[in-house]
Design a protein around this motif. Sequence first.
Motif, PDB file in Angstrom:
ATOM      1  N   GLY A   1      58.027  38.955  37.034  1.00 23.86           N
ATOM      2  CA  GLY A   1      58.119  38.441  38.382  1.00 23.86           C
ATOM      3  C   GLY A   1      57.023  38.855  39.418  1.00 23.86           C
ATOM      4  O   GLY A   1      56.194  37.928  40.020  1.00 23.86           O
ATOM      5  N   ILE A   2      56.420  40.126  38.949  1.00 24.87           N
ATOM      6  CA  ILE A   2      55.368  40.525  39.934  1.00 24.87           C
ATOM      7  C   ILE A   2      54.122  40.008  39.345  1.00 24.87           C
ATOM      8  O   ILE A   2      53.135  39.401  40.117  1.00 24.87           O
ATOM      9  CB  ILE A   2      55.210  42.149  39.838  1.00 24.87           C
ATOM     10  N   ILE A   3      54.019  39.722  38.004  1.00 27.18           N
ATOM     11  CA  ILE A   3      52.775  39.016  37.568  1.00 27.18           C
ATOM     12  C   ILE A   3      52.708  37.635  37.921  1.00 27.18           C
ATOM     13  O   ILE A   3      51.588  37.301  38.350  1.00 27.18           O
ATOM     14  CB  ILE A   3      53.002  39.060  35.873  1.00 27.18           C
ATOM     15  N   ILE A   4      53.855  37.145  37.653  1.00 23.95           N
ATOM     16  CA  ILE A   4      53.868  35.458  38.183  1.00 23.95           C
ATOM     17  C   ILE A   4      53.605  35.244  39.549  1.00 23.95           C
ATOM     18  O   ILE A   4      52.841  34.558  39.999  1.00 23.95           O
ATOM     19  CB  ILE A   4      55.144  34.673  37.849  1.00 23.95           C
ATOM     20  N   ARG A   5      54.242  36.113  40.460  1.00 21.75           N
ATOM     21  CA  ARG A   5      54.208  36.038  41.879  1.00 21.75           C
ATOM     22  C   ARG A   5      52.443  36.434  42.187  1.00 21.75           C
ATOM     23  O   ARG A   5      51.959  35.539  43.044  1.00 21.75           O
ATOM     24  CB  ARG A   5      55.017  36.775  42.787  1.00 21.75           C
ATOM     25  N   GLY A   6      52.073  37.414  41.693  1.00 22.39           N
ATOM     26  CA  GLY A   6      50.762  37.978  42.146  1.00 22.39           C
ATOM     27  C   GLY A   6      49.567  36.681  41.595  1.00 22.39           C
ATOM     28  O   GLY A   6      48.801  36.490  42.327  1.00 22.39           O
TER      29      GLY A   6
ATOM     30  N   ALA B   1      46.245  32.027  42.926  1.00 24.54           N
ATOM     31  CA  ALA B   1      45.897  30.731  42.946  1.00 24.54           C
ATOM     32  C   ALA B   1      45.868  29.772  44.021  1.00 24.54           C
ATOM     33  O   ALA B   1      45.117  28.688  44.093  1.00 24.54           O
ATOM     34  CB  ALA B   1      46.845  30.196  41.598  1.00 24.54           C
ATOM     35  N   GLU B   2      46.811  30.150  45.007  1.00 26.21           N
ATOM     36  CA  GLU B   2      47.021  29.121  46.150  1.00 26.21           C
ATOM     37  C   GLU B   2      46.183  29.523  47.406  1.00 26.21           C
ATOM     38  O   GLU B   2      46.200  28.648  48.239  1.00 26.21           O
ATOM     39  CB  GLU B   2      48.698  29.148  46.401  1.00 26.21           C
ATOM     40  N   LYS B   3      45.627  30.632  47.055  1.00 31.00           N
ATOM     41  CA  LYS B   3      44.774  31.051  48.421  1.00 31.00           C
ATOM     42  C   LYS B   3      43.175  30.711  48.392  1.00 31.00           C
ATOM     43  O   LYS B   3      42.758  30.405  47.413  1.00 31.00           O
ATOM     44  CB  LYS B   3      44.710  32.603  48.524  1.00 31.00           C
ATOM     45  N   GLY B   4      42.526  30.760  49.628  1.00 29.38           N
ATOM     46  CA  GLY B   4      41.370  30.021  49.497  1.00 29.38           C
ATOM     47  C   GLY B   4      40.269  31.294  49.254  1.00 29.38           C
ATOM     48  O   GLY B   4      40.663  32.431  48.676  1.00 29.38           O
ATOM     49  N   GLU B   5      39.142  31.028  49.339  1.00 31.66           N
ATOM     50  CA  GLU B   5      38.154  32.061  48.773  1.00 31.66           C
ATOM     51  C   GLU B   5      38.092  33.252  49.710  1.00 31.66           C
ATOM     52  O   GLU B   5      38.186  34.401  49.058  1.00 31.66           O
ATOM     53  CB  GLU B   5      36.750  31.318  48.655  1.00 31.66           C
ATOM     54  N   LYS B   6      38.046  32.999  51.050  1.00 31.98           N
ATOM     55  CA  LYS B   6      38.392  34.322  51.802  1.00 31.98           C
ATOM     56  C   LYS B   6      39.513  35.307  51.560  1.00 31.98           C
ATOM     57  O   LYS B   6      39.161  36.380  51.575  1.00 31.98           O
ATOM     58  CB  LYS B   6      38.483  33.648  53.321  1.00 31.98           C
ATOM     59  N   GLU B   7      40.576  34.589  51.138  1.00 31.62           N
ATOM     60  CA  GLU B   7      41.714  35.444  50.847  1.00 31.62           C
ATOM     61  C   GLU B   7      41.544  36.169  49.605  1.00 31.62           C
ATOM     62  O   GLU B   7      42.081  37.174  49.481  1.00 31.62           O
ATOM     63  CB  GLU B   7      43.285  34.671  51.049  1.00 31.62           C
ATOM     64  N   ARG B   8      41.028  35.405  48.858  1.00 26.58           N
ATOM     65  CA  ARG B   8      40.930  35.946  47.524  1.00 26.58           C
ATOM     66  C   ARG B   8      39.847  37.141  47.438  1.00 26.58           C
ATOM     67  O   ARG B   8      40.139  38.029  46.825  1.00 26.58           O
ATOM     68  CB  ARG B   8      40.141  34.852  46.318  1.00 26.58           C
ATOM     69  N   LEU B   9      38.815  37.073  48.131  1.00 26.86           N
ATOM     70  CA  LEU B   9      37.563  38.310  48.153  1.00 26.86           C
ATOM     71  C   LEU B   9      38.580  39.322  48.904  1.00 26.86           C
ATOM     72  O   LEU B   9      38.215  40.415  48.491  1.00 26.86           O
ATOM     73  CB  LEU B   9      36.499  37.617  49.267  1.00 26.86           C
ATOM     74  N   PHE B  10      39.411  38.961  49.956  1.00 26.25           N
ATOM     75  CA  PHE B  10      40.025  40.186  50.621  1.00 26.25           C
ATOM     76  C   PHE B  10      40.875  41.040  49.469  1.00 26.25           C
ATOM     77  O   PHE B  10      41.067  42.114  49.497  1.00 26.25           O
ATOM     78  CB  PHE B  10      40.919  39.534  51.815  1.00 26.25           C
TER      79      PHE B  10
ATOM     80  N   TYR C   1      43.812  38.156  38.307  1.00 21.68           N
ATOM     81  CA  TYR C   1      45.024  37.533  38.896  1.00 21.68           C
ATOM     82  C   TYR C   1      45.630  36.351  38.120  1.00 21.68           C
ATOM     83  O   TYR C   1      46.501  35.832  38.535  1.00 21.68           O
ATOM     84  CB  TYR C   1      45.041  37.275  40.432  1.00 21.68           C
ATOM     85  N   THR C   2      44.858  36.080  37.144  1.00 23.79           N
ATOM     86  CA  THR C   2      45.341  35.025  36.194  1.00 23.79           C
ATOM     87  C   THR C   2      46.321  35.624  35.211  1.00 23.79           C
ATOM     88  O   THR C   2      46.334  37.076  35.072  1.00 23.79           O
ATOM     89  CB  THR C   2      44.142  34.481  35.274  1.00 23.79           C
ATOM     90  N   ILE C   3      47.448  34.912  34.608  1.00 23.98           N
ATOM     91  CA  ILE C   3      48.417  35.278  33.622  1.00 23.98           C
ATOM     92  C   ILE C   3      47.593  36.039  32.637  1.00 23.98           C
ATOM     93  O   ILE C   3      46.966  35.225  31.835  1.00 23.98           O
ATOM     94  CB  ILE C   3      49.376  34.403  33.438  1.00 23.98           C
ATOM     95  N   ASN C   4      48.024  37.222  32.062  1.00 25.91           N
ATOM     96  CA  ASN C   4      47.416  37.663  30.824  1.00 25.91           C
ATOM     97  C   ASN C   4      48.809  37.599  29.894  1.00 25.91           C
ATOM     98  O   ASN C   4      49.770  38.210  29.801  1.00 25.91           O
ATOM     99  CB  ASN C   4      47.301  39.359  31.087  1.00 25.91           C
TER     100      ASN C   4
ATOM    101  N   LEU D   1      48.124  27.437  36.083  1.00 31.74           N
ATOM    102  CA  LEU D   1      47.137  27.197  34.747  1.00 31.74           C
ATOM    103  C   LEU D   1      45.978  26.314  35.309  1.00 31.74           C
ATOM    104  O   LEU D   1      45.086  25.968  34.385  1.00 31.74           O
ATOM    105  CB  LEU D   1      48.138  26.259  33.606  1.00 31.74           C
ATOM    106  N   ASN D   2      45.667  25.939  36.489  1.00 34.84           N
ATOM    107  CA  ASN D   2      44.668  25.272  36.898  1.00 34.84           C
ATOM    108  C   ASN D   2      44.472  23.920  36.533  1.00 34.84           C
ATOM    109  O   ASN D   2      43.471  23.541  36.094  1.00 34.84           O
ATOM    110  CB  ASN D   2      43.258  25.942  36.880  1.00 34.84           C
ATOM    111  N   TYR D   3      45.641  23.257  36.235  1.00 34.13           N
ATOM    112  CA  TYR D   3      45.704  21.801  35.961  1.00 34.13           C
ATOM    113  C   TYR D   3      46.212  20.925  36.967  1.00 34.13           C
ATOM    114  O   TYR D   3      47.091  21.429  37.707  1.00 34.13           O
ATOM    115  CB  TYR D   3      46.478  21.719  34.482  1.00 34.13           C
ATOM    116  N   SER D   4      46.036  19.621  36.895  1.00 33.20           N
ATOM    117  CA  SER D   4      46.872  18.715  37.729  1.00 33.20           C
ATOM    118  C   SER D   4      48.467  18.714  37.663  1.00 33.20           C
ATOM    119  O   SER D   4      48.884  18.928  36.430  1.00 33.20           O
ATOM    120  CB  SER D   4      46.433  17.338  37.874  1.00 33.20           C
TER     121      SER D   4
END
Length: 153
Positions: free
Chosen positions: A26-31, A36-45, A60-63, A113-116
């Motif tokens: 759950g932690i892996i998936i939620r992270g 994936a859903e945050k903008g560039e500013k939040e990702r940098l933070f 933060y991608t799924i391993n 997964l970065n797909y539509s």
Amino acid sequence: MEPMNNKVIWLVKTFSVEEIIKERIGIIIRGALFYAEKGEKERLFLDKVNKIIYGKEHSYTINWNELYPLMNRGYNDFIVHLQKRDWNLKEREVQLCCLLFLKLRASEIASLLNYSIYTIYKWTALIRKKINIKTQEDIASFLSRTFSEEKGL
């Protein structure tokens, strides 16, 4: 301050190994979903915070090399059961089955997964065809029922 060993012993006594593994999944998936859903500013933070806490960068991608063994331990050899069937699922379809089994929505899977979302719908339709289930039947429920008949999920 309580030594780390005592915390680990408490954790193991309080929760089953399966519960701990499922929480880790759950932690892996939620992270990964959060990232994936945050903008560039939040990702940098998040990247900066992670570097401060862990002293290194963290993906933060799924391993999948980490997630597959956890799925097997937490869900009674889920991946083993999935791959031993004669369904000829491609790697991406196995991954999609994992995420569906974990009750993620199509929109969440698309973000991860970065797909539509339409690609995810197309893949789920292909999986339904390969495993021979009806359009209205839930893939996760089907897999759970099928594998529980074999070994018990």
